[in-house]
Motif scaffolding. Structure first.
Motif, PDB file in Angstrom:
ATOM      1  N   CYS A  61      27.988  49.371  34.834  1.00  0.00           N
ATOM      2  CA  CYS A  61      27.919  48.704  36.146  1.00  0.00           C
ATOM      3  C   CYS A  61      28.416  49.614  37.264  1.00  0.00           C
ATOM      4  O   CYS A  61      28.463  49.191  38.431  1.00  0.00           O
ATOM      5  N   GLY A  62      28.828  50.825  36.909  1.00  0.00           N
ATOM      6  CA  GLY A  62      29.235  51.796  37.917  1.00  0.00           C
ATOM      7  C   GLY A  62      30.587  51.494  38.538  1.00  0.00           C
ATOM      8  O   GLY A  62      31.456  50.891  37.903  1.00  0.00           O
ATOM      9  N   PRO A  63      30.768  51.871  39.807  1.00  0.00           N
ATOM     10  CA  PRO A  63      32.060  51.667  40.479  1.00  0.00           C
ATOM     11  C   PRO A  63      32.531  50.214  40.453  1.00  0.00           C
ATOM     12  O   PRO A  63      33.734  49.957  40.370  1.00  0.00           O
ATOM     13  N   ALA A  64      31.606  49.264  40.510  1.00  0.00           N
ATOM     14  CA  ALA A  64      31.997  47.855  40.474  1.00  0.00           C
ATOM     15  C   ALA A  64      32.657  47.506  39.149  1.00  0.00           C
ATOM     16  O   ALA A  64      33.630  46.743  39.105  1.00  0.00           O
ATOM     17  N   GLY A  65      32.149  48.064  38.059  1.00  0.00           N
ATOM     18  CA  GLY A  65      32.746  47.822  36.752  1.00  0.00           C
ATOM     19  C   GLY A  65      34.142  48.411  36.660  1.00  0.00           C
ATOM     20  O   GLY A  65      35.054  47.808  36.074  1.00  0.00           O
ATOM     21  N   VAL A  66      34.313  49.587  37.239  1.00  0.00           N
ATOM     22  CA  VAL A  66      35.633  50.227  37.234  1.00  0.00           C
ATOM     23  C   VAL A  66      36.602  49.437  38.115  1.00  0.00           C
ATOM     24  O   VAL A  66      37.755  49.207  37.749  1.00  0.00           O
ATOM     25  N   LEU A  67      36.124  49.005  39.288  1.00  0.00           N
ATOM     26  CA  LEU A  67      36.973  48.226  40.186  1.00  0.00           C
ATOM     27  C   LEU A  67      37.448  46.946  39.505  1.00  0.00           C
ATOM     28  O   LEU A  67      38.623  46.576  39.611  1.00  0.00           O
ATOM     29  N   HIS A  68      36.541  46.301  38.790  1.00  0.00           N
ATOM     30  CA  HIS A  68      36.940  45.083  38.075  1.00  0.00           C
ATOM     31  C   HIS A  68      38.019  45.384  37.045  1.00  0.00           C
ATOM     32  O   HIS A  68      38.999  44.641  36.930  1.00  0.00           O
ATOM     33  N   ALA A  69      37.857  46.460  36.295  1.00  0.00           N
ATOM     34  CA  ALA A  69      38.836  46.802  35.257  1.00  0.00           C
ATOM     35  C   ALA A  69      40.210  47.060  35.867  1.00  0.00           C
ATOM     36  O   ALA A  69      41.236  46.640  35.318  1.00  0.00           O
ATOM     37  N   VAL A  70      40.251  47.744  37.010  1.00  0.00           N
ATOM     38  CA  VAL A  70      41.528  48.027  37.672  1.00  0.00           C
ATOM     39  C   VAL A  70      42.149  46.731  38.193  1.00  0.00           C
ATOM     40  O   VAL A  70      43.340  46.468  37.989  1.00  0.00           O
ATOM     41  N   ALA A  71      41.332  45.902  38.871  1.00  0.00           N
ATOM     42  CA  ALA A  71      41.845  44.634  39.403  1.00  0.00           C
ATOM     43  C   ALA A  71      42.321  43.722  38.278  1.00  0.00           C
ATOM     44  O   ALA A  71      43.352  43.040  38.405  1.00  0.00           O
ATOM     45  N   ASP A  72      41.604  43.705  37.176  1.00  0.00           N
ATOM     46  CA  ASP A  72      41.976  42.871  36.031  1.00  0.00           C
ATOM     47  C   ASP A  72      43.328  43.307  35.469  1.00  0.00           C
ATOM     48  O   ASP A  72      44.181  42.471  35.137  1.00  0.00           O
ATOM     49  N   MET A  73      43.539  44.615  35.369  1.00  0.00           N
ATOM     50  CA  MET A  73      44.813  45.129  34.873  1.00  0.00           C
ATOM     51  C   MET A  73      45.960  44.737  35.799  1.00  0.00           C
ATOM     52  O   MET A  73      47.026  44.306  35.340  1.00  0.00           O
ATOM     53  N   VAL A  74      45.746  44.859  37.105  1.00  0.00           N
ATOM     54  CA  VAL A  74      46.790  44.523  38.074  1.00  0.00           C
ATOM     55  C   VAL A  74      47.151  43.043  37.991  1.00  0.00           C
ATOM     56  O   VAL A  74      48.332  42.674  37.958  1.00  0.00           O
ATOM     57  N   VAL A  75      46.151  42.184  37.925  1.00  0.00           N
ATOM     58  CA  VAL A  75      46.412  40.745  37.868  1.00  0.00           C
ATOM     59  C   VAL A  75      47.040  40.355  36.526  1.00  0.00           C
ATOM     60  O   VAL A  75      47.882  39.448  36.477  1.00  0.00           O
ATOM     61  N   ASP A  76      46.655  41.034  35.460  1.00  0.00           N
ATOM     62  CA  ASP A  76      47.319  40.787  34.169  1.00  0.00           C
ATOM     63  C   ASP A  76      48.806  41.088  34.267  1.00  0.00           C
ATOM     64  O   ASP A  76      49.637  40.378  33.664  1.00  0.00           O
ATOM     65  N   ARG A  77      49.167  42.114  35.022  1.00  0.00           N
ATOM     66  CA  ARG A  77      50.589  42.415  35.245  1.00  0.00           C
ATOM     67  C   ARG A  77      51.255  41.307  36.063  1.00  0.00           C
ATOM     68  O   ARG A  77      52.432  41.005  35.855  1.00  0.00           O
ATOM     69  N   TYR A  78      50.518  40.707  36.986  1.00  0.00           N
ATOM     70  CA  TYR A  78      51.063  39.563  37.726  1.00  0.00           C
ATOM     71  C   TYR A  78      51.394  38.420  36.762  1.00  0.00           C
ATOM     72  O   TYR A  78      52.423  37.753  36.895  1.00  0.00           O
ATOM     73  N   VAL A  79      50.484  38.184  35.810  1.00  0.00           N
ATOM     74  CA  VAL A  79      50.690  37.111  34.827  1.00  0.00           C
ATOM     75  C   VAL A  79      51.941  37.393  33.999  1.00  0.00           C
ATOM     76  O   VAL A  79      52.771  36.499  33.766  1.00  0.00           O
ATOM     77  N   GLU A  80      52.089  38.641  33.551  1.00  0.00           N
ATOM     78  CA  GLU A  80      53.274  39.026  32.774  1.00  0.00           C
ATOM     79  C   GLU A  80      54.538  38.843  33.605  1.00  0.00           C
ATOM     80  O   GLU A  80      55.573  38.365  33.113  1.00  0.00           O
ATOM     81  N   MET A  81      54.460  39.229  34.879  1.00  0.00           N
ATOM     82  CA  MET A  81      55.606  39.106  35.767  1.00  0.00           C
ATOM     83  C   MET A  81      55.984  37.640  35.942  1.00  0.00           C
ATOM     84  O   MET A  81      57.166  37.276  35.920  1.00  0.00           O
ATOM     85  N   ALA A  82      54.995  36.771  36.117  1.00  0.00           N
ATOM     86  CA  ALA A  82      55.265  35.344  36.296  1.00  0.00           C
ATOM     87  C   ALA A  82      55.928  34.755  35.056  1.00  0.00           C
ATOM     88  O   ALA A  82      56.862  33.949  35.162  1.00  0.00           O
ATOM     89  N   ASP A  83      55.468  35.157  33.874  1.00  0.00           N
ATOM     90  CA  ASP A  83      56.066  34.659  32.626  1.00  0.00           C
ATOM     91  C   ASP A  83      57.527  35.094  32.512  1.00  0.00           C
ATOM     92  O   ASP A  83      58.394  34.309  32.116  1.00  0.00           O
ATOM     93  N   ALA A  84      57.801  36.350  32.860  1.00  0.00           N
ATOM     94  CA  ALA A  84      59.171  36.858  32.780  1.00  0.00           C
ATOM     95  C   ALA A  84      60.054  36.194  33.836  1.00  0.00           C
ATOM     96  O   ALA A  84      61.203  35.824  33.559  1.00  0.00           O
ATOM     97  N   PHE A  85      59.528  36.038  35.034  1.00  0.00           N
ATOM     98  CA  PHE A  85      60.298  35.422  36.116  1.00  0.00           C
ATOM     99  C   PHE A  85      60.629  33.971  35.779  1.00  0.00           C
ATOM    100  O   PHE A  85      61.688  33.454  36.148  1.00  0.00           O
ATOM    101  N   ALA A  86      59.730  33.322  35.061  1.00  0.00           N
ATOM    102  CA  ALA A  86      59.961  31.929  34.677  1.00  0.00           C
ATOM    103  C   ALA A  86      61.223  31.798  33.832  1.00  0.00           C
ATOM    104  O   ALA A  86      61.925  30.777  33.902  1.00  0.00           O
ATOM    105  N   GLY A  87      61.521  32.825  33.027  1.00  0.00           N
ATOM    106  CA  GLY A  87      62.741  32.788  32.229  1.00  0.00           C
ATOM    107  C   GLY A  87      63.989  32.745  33.087  1.00  0.00           C
ATOM    108  O   GLY A  87      64.930  31.984  32.805  1.00  0.00           O
ATOM    109  N   ASP A  88      64.003  33.544  34.160  1.00  0.00           N
ATOM    110  CA  ASP A  88      65.146  33.532  35.082  1.00  0.00           C
ATOM    111  C   ASP A  88      65.257  32.187  35.800  1.00  0.00           C
ATOM    112  O   ASP A  88      66.355  31.671  36.013  1.00  0.00           O
ATOM    113  N   VAL A  89      64.114  31.626  36.172  1.00  0.00           N
ATOM    114  CA  VAL A  89      64.126  30.336  36.861  1.00  0.00           C
ATOM    115  C   VAL A  89      64.599  29.237  35.910  1.00  0.00           C
ATOM    116  O   VAL A  89      65.350  28.342  36.303  1.00  0.00           O
TER     117      VAL A  89
END
Length: 233
Positions: A61-89
């Protein structure tokens, strides 16, 4: 530009704990190319590269496919961060409903500060993901819209968690007092510094005519901010 965020491991949140660490990934894309530049604590993209090599269809899919992969990785880190932050809360929540234990205002402040950094990283991405998931951007193949829609859904869930965390942390001292928290809220040095600042600001020197000097806009706003904070505590 994609804001990245990672959770800083700690046994317990204290008044000096660092909870999050942020970074940035800047993306430059055009016909046939996509370039990323990492800043701060932004994670390595080696995993994204390997993922794309293992998925020829998305890579095709070219650059769009790469952009999706990068955005997906970043948002997956958001999910991990939210799970960890929930422990503190959750830890804060258990202390709030413990009448015998005071709630440390310094810890609440650090959680609030960490949550604010988290929020600043996550929220600005919502509109971009929405546009990408609608398939209306000419440079993004329409078949990629469903890929970005999945990322947008994950992002939305994290955004909702952040709002929930914000409400709980903001109400923690009052819930503790309402639950019969005999220990009250431990104000500590931070409140002492606020009280000192209010006292210093109140001692406005007289001007040359023996009248109290006017307090400038910035100083007045600062004073009101300190007073408001002290009143809330």
């Amino acid at each position: 530009m994609l804001k990245t965020i990672v959770y800083v491991d700690h046994e317990k949140v204290t008044a000096t704990s660092e909870i999050v660490d942020t970074g940035e990934i800047t993306v430059f894309a055009g016909p046939g190319y996509l370039i990323t530049v990492r800043h701060g604590s932004a994670p390595s993209l080696d995993g994204v590269r390997q993922q794309l090599q293992d998925d020829p269809q998305q890579l095709g899919c070219g650059p769009a496919g790469v952009l999706h992969a990068v955005a997906d990785m970043v948002v997956d880190r958001y999910v991990e961060m939210a799970d960890a932050f929930a422990g503190d809360v959750d830890t804060l929540e258990s202390e709030v409903f413990s009448p015998a234990r005071p709630v440390d205002a310094g810890r609440i402040y650090q959680l609030k500060r960490g949550l604010l950094e988290f929020k600043r990283a996550v929220m600005p991405l919502a509109s971009a993901l929405q546009r990408l998931s609608e398939g209306t951007i000419p440079q993004i193949p329409k078949e990629m819209a469903s890929y970005f829609r999945d990322v947008a859904d994950h992002h939305q869930r994290v955004s909702e968690q952040i709002l929930s965390f914000d409400e709980l942390i903001g109400s923690a001292p009052w819930v503790h007092l309402g639950a019969g928290g005999g220990g009250g809220v431990a104000i500590g040095d931070a409140a002492d510094r606020r009280a000192d600042a209010v006292g210093d600001a109140a001692e406005v020197p007289a001007d040359g005519r023996g009248e109290p000097a006017r307090v400038g806009g910035d100083a007045r706003d600062s004073l009101m901010g300190w007073c408001g904070t002290a009143a809330r505590v």
